[in-house]
Design a protein around this motif. Structure first.
Motif, PDB file in Angstrom:
ATOM      1  N   SER A   1       0.227   9.972  -2.270  1.00  0.00           N
ATOM      2  CA  SER A   1      -0.929   9.351  -2.348  1.00  0.00           C
ATOM      3  C   SER A   1      -1.109   8.760  -4.025  1.00  0.00           C
ATOM      4  N   LYS A   2      -0.630   9.898  -4.629  1.00  0.00           N
ATOM      5  CA  LYS A   2      -1.029   9.597  -6.154  1.00  0.00           C
ATOM      6  C   LYS A   2       0.312   8.864  -6.938  1.00  0.00           C
ATOM      7  N   THR A   3       1.312   8.438  -6.030  1.00  0.00           N
ATOM      8  CA  THR A   3       2.590   7.598  -6.461  1.00  0.00           C
ATOM      9  C   THR A   3       2.369   6.160  -5.802  1.00  0.00           C
ATOM     10  N   ARG A   4       1.223   6.092  -5.054  1.00  0.00           N
ATOM     11  CA  ARG A   4       1.107   4.598  -4.453  1.00  0.00           C
ATOM     12  C   ARG A   4      -0.016   4.211  -4.765  1.00  0.00           C
ATOM     13  N   GLU A   5      -0.257   3.782  -6.098  1.00  0.00           N
ATOM     14  CA  GLU A   5      -1.632   3.148  -6.812  1.00  0.00           C
ATOM     15  C   GLU A   5      -1.598   1.920  -6.284  1.00  0.00           C
ATOM     16  N   TYR A   6      -0.669   1.115  -6.478  1.00  0.00           N
ATOM     17  CA  TYR A   6      -0.931  -0.359  -6.414  1.00  0.00           C
ATOM     18  C   TYR A   6      -0.395  -1.135  -5.166  1.00  0.00           C
TER      19      TYR A   6
ATOM     20  N   ASP B   1      -5.572  -2.285   8.919  1.00  0.00           N
ATOM     21  CA  ASP B   1      -4.561  -1.606   7.998  1.00  0.00           C
ATOM     22  C   ASP B   1      -4.093  -0.571   8.883  1.00  0.00           C
ATOM     23  N   ALA B   2      -2.951  -0.808   9.656  1.00  0.00           N
ATOM     24  CA  ALA B   2      -2.432   0.214  10.672  1.00  0.00           C
ATOM     25  C   ALA B   2      -1.310   0.898   9.740  1.00  0.00           C
ATOM     26  N   GLY B   3      -1.568   2.473   9.657  1.00  0.00           N
ATOM     27  CA  GLY B   3      -0.635   3.060   8.845  1.00  0.00           C
ATOM     28  C   GLY B   3      -1.322   2.782   7.124  1.00  0.00           C
ATOM     29  N   CYS B   4      -2.459   2.987   7.091  1.00  0.00           N
ATOM     30  CA  CYS B   4      -3.158   2.699   5.824  1.00  0.00           C
ATOM     31  C   CYS B   4      -2.975   3.570   4.611  1.00  0.00           C
ATOM     32  N   GLY B   5      -2.278   4.791   4.819  1.00  0.00           N
ATOM     33  CA  GLY B   5      -2.032   5.597   3.706  1.00  0.00           C
ATOM     34  C   GLY B   5      -3.176   5.920   2.887  1.00  0.00           C
ATOM     35  N   ASN B   6      -2.975   5.693   1.570  1.00  0.00           N
ATOM     36  CA  ASN B   6      -4.174   6.004   0.729  1.00  0.00           C
ATOM     37  C   ASN B   6      -5.141   4.863   0.562  1.00  0.00           C
ATOM     38  N   GLY B   7      -5.308   3.889   1.414  1.00  0.00           N
ATOM     39  CA  GLY B   7      -6.080   2.698   1.348  1.00  0.00           C
ATOM     40  C   GLY B   7      -6.098   1.509   0.325  1.00  0.00           C
ATOM     41  N   ARG B   8      -4.482   1.681  -0.207  1.00  0.00           N
ATOM     42  CA  ARG B   8      -4.481   0.592  -1.294  1.00  0.00           C
ATOM     43  C   ARG B   8      -4.403  -0.760  -0.469  1.00  0.00           C
ATOM     44  N   HIS B   9      -4.022  -0.854   0.458  1.00  0.00           N
ATOM     45  CA  HIS B   9      -3.731  -2.331   1.027  1.00  0.00           C
ATOM     46  C   HIS B   9      -5.364  -2.536   2.147  1.00  0.00           C
TER      47      HIS B   9
ATOM     48  N   ALA C   1      -7.610   8.146   1.022  1.00  0.00           N
ATOM     49  CA  ALA C   1      -8.171   6.747   1.383  1.00  0.00           C
ATOM     50  C   ALA C   1      -9.693   6.692   1.060  1.00  0.00           C
ATOM     51  N   THR C   2     -10.272   7.947   1.918  1.00  0.00           N
ATOM     52  CA  THR C   2     -11.637   7.879   1.533  1.00  0.00           C
ATOM     53  C   THR C   2     -12.171   8.040  -0.009  1.00  0.00           C
ATOM     54  N   ASP C   3     -11.466   8.574  -0.917  1.00  0.00           N
ATOM     55  CA  ASP C   3     -11.701   8.776  -2.197  1.00  0.00           C
ATOM     56  C   ASP C   3     -11.648   7.509  -2.894  1.00  0.00           C
ATOM     57  N   ARG C   4     -10.553   6.739  -2.177  1.00  0.00           N
ATOM     58  CA  ARG C   4     -10.367   5.428  -2.842  1.00  0.00           C
ATOM     59  C   ARG C   4     -11.281   4.282  -2.432  1.00  0.00           C
ATOM     60  N   VAL C   5     -11.557   4.179  -1.167  1.00  0.00           N
ATOM     61  CA  VAL C   5     -12.347   2.914  -0.635  1.00  0.00           C
ATOM     62  C   VAL C   5     -13.748   3.333  -0.529  1.00  0.00           C
ATOM     63  N   GLY C   6     -14.347   4.587  -0.291  1.00  0.00           N
ATOM     64  CA  GLY C   6     -15.340   4.847   0.156  1.00  0.00           C
ATOM     65  C   GLY C   6     -15.824   4.493   1.654  1.00  0.00           C
ATOM     66  N   ASP C   7     -16.843   3.927   1.752  1.00  0.00           N
ATOM     67  CA  ASP C   7     -17.506   3.466   3.018  1.00  0.00           C
ATOM     68  C   ASP C   7     -17.487   1.898   3.056  1.00  0.00           C
TER      69      ASP C   7
END
Length: 229
Positions: free
Chosen positions: A32-37, A57-65, A89-95
């Motif tokens: 997830s740290k390598t998929r920032e953008y 977002d199906a297969g959302c990973g760390n939530g970037r999309h 993803a929770t850390d990135r997009v919250g609620d």
């Protein structure tokens, strides 16, 4: 990486969906740290969509999309099989996004509930043609009439592979992920021939609106074909 690995469905338990999920539990924090953008192809698709009610977002990973989708949708659902990636993803997009653990072949959503979707860099991790086509049918099931989705998968046109981009069939392979301590973890991929990608969409309950090859990936804009009632 050569396409000499066996193609088609695999009976190898190391290439089961459970094994793929375990892979991303093992590497998820580092991955997830390598998929920032967000990918530019996804940015363009979302930018062109306009405002919608519910996005997936199906297969959302760390939530970037999923984060992109939250800018155009009233509600966003992000789904992934990996708990490790969902924590990122929770850390990135919250609620701002409803995050669910689940399987792309059995989406936990009502029929016709989704107005816009992205299904990127995930289809190629499903280790059988049956599962891949089932996931495309599921995407068709949850899309509302007139809704569109962007589907992507690694292609034989990618320069990582010694493969013929004009081949009719793709192949199964593994691509190692190297963790910070030097441990390598093999990741399953089905590398799609573009003609095969088009054929799998055509054989599903989706209609291919447009397709392009970009950065070694097949990108298809799809919509529900209306085969199901």
């Amino acid at each position: 990486m050569s396409p000499s690995d066996s193609s088609g469905d695999s009976d190898d338990p190391a290439r089961s969906r459970a094994a793929v999920r375990r892979t991303y539990e093992d590497i998820g924090d580092h991955f997830s740290k390598t998929r920032e953008y967000a990918w530019p192809e996804v940015e363009s698709f979302v930018d062109e969509s306009g405002s919608v009610g519910t996005a997936l977002d199906a297969g959302c990973g760390n939530g970037r999309h999923a984060e992109l989708l939250a800018g155009v949708a009233d509600r966003v659902v992000g789904l992934d099989a990996s708990r490790a990636l969902l924590r990122a993803a929770t850390d990135r997009v919250g609620d701002s996004v409803a995050l669910l653990q689940g399987d792309a072949t059995r989406l936990p959503l009502a029929a016709g509930a989704v107005d816009l979707a992205v299904y990127v860099a995930t289809l190629h991790h499903l280790p059988s043609q049956t599962a891949r086509r089932a996931s495309l049918d599921e995407l068709a099931r949850v899309l509302a009439p007139g809704a569109r989705a962007l589907v992507s998968a690694w292609s034989t046109a990618h320069d990582h592979f010694d493969a013929d981009p004009d081949a009719d069939e793709g192949f199964d392979t593994t691509v190692d992920w190297t963790l910070p301590g030097g441990e390598t973890v093999p990741r399953f991929y089905h590398i799609y021939a573009p003609a095969e990608f088009e054929r799998d969409v055509a054989d599903s309950d989706l209609r291919l609106v447009s397709m392009e090859l970009s950065s070694g990936n097949c990108y298809g804009v799809v919509e529900p074909e209306g085969k199901r009632t």
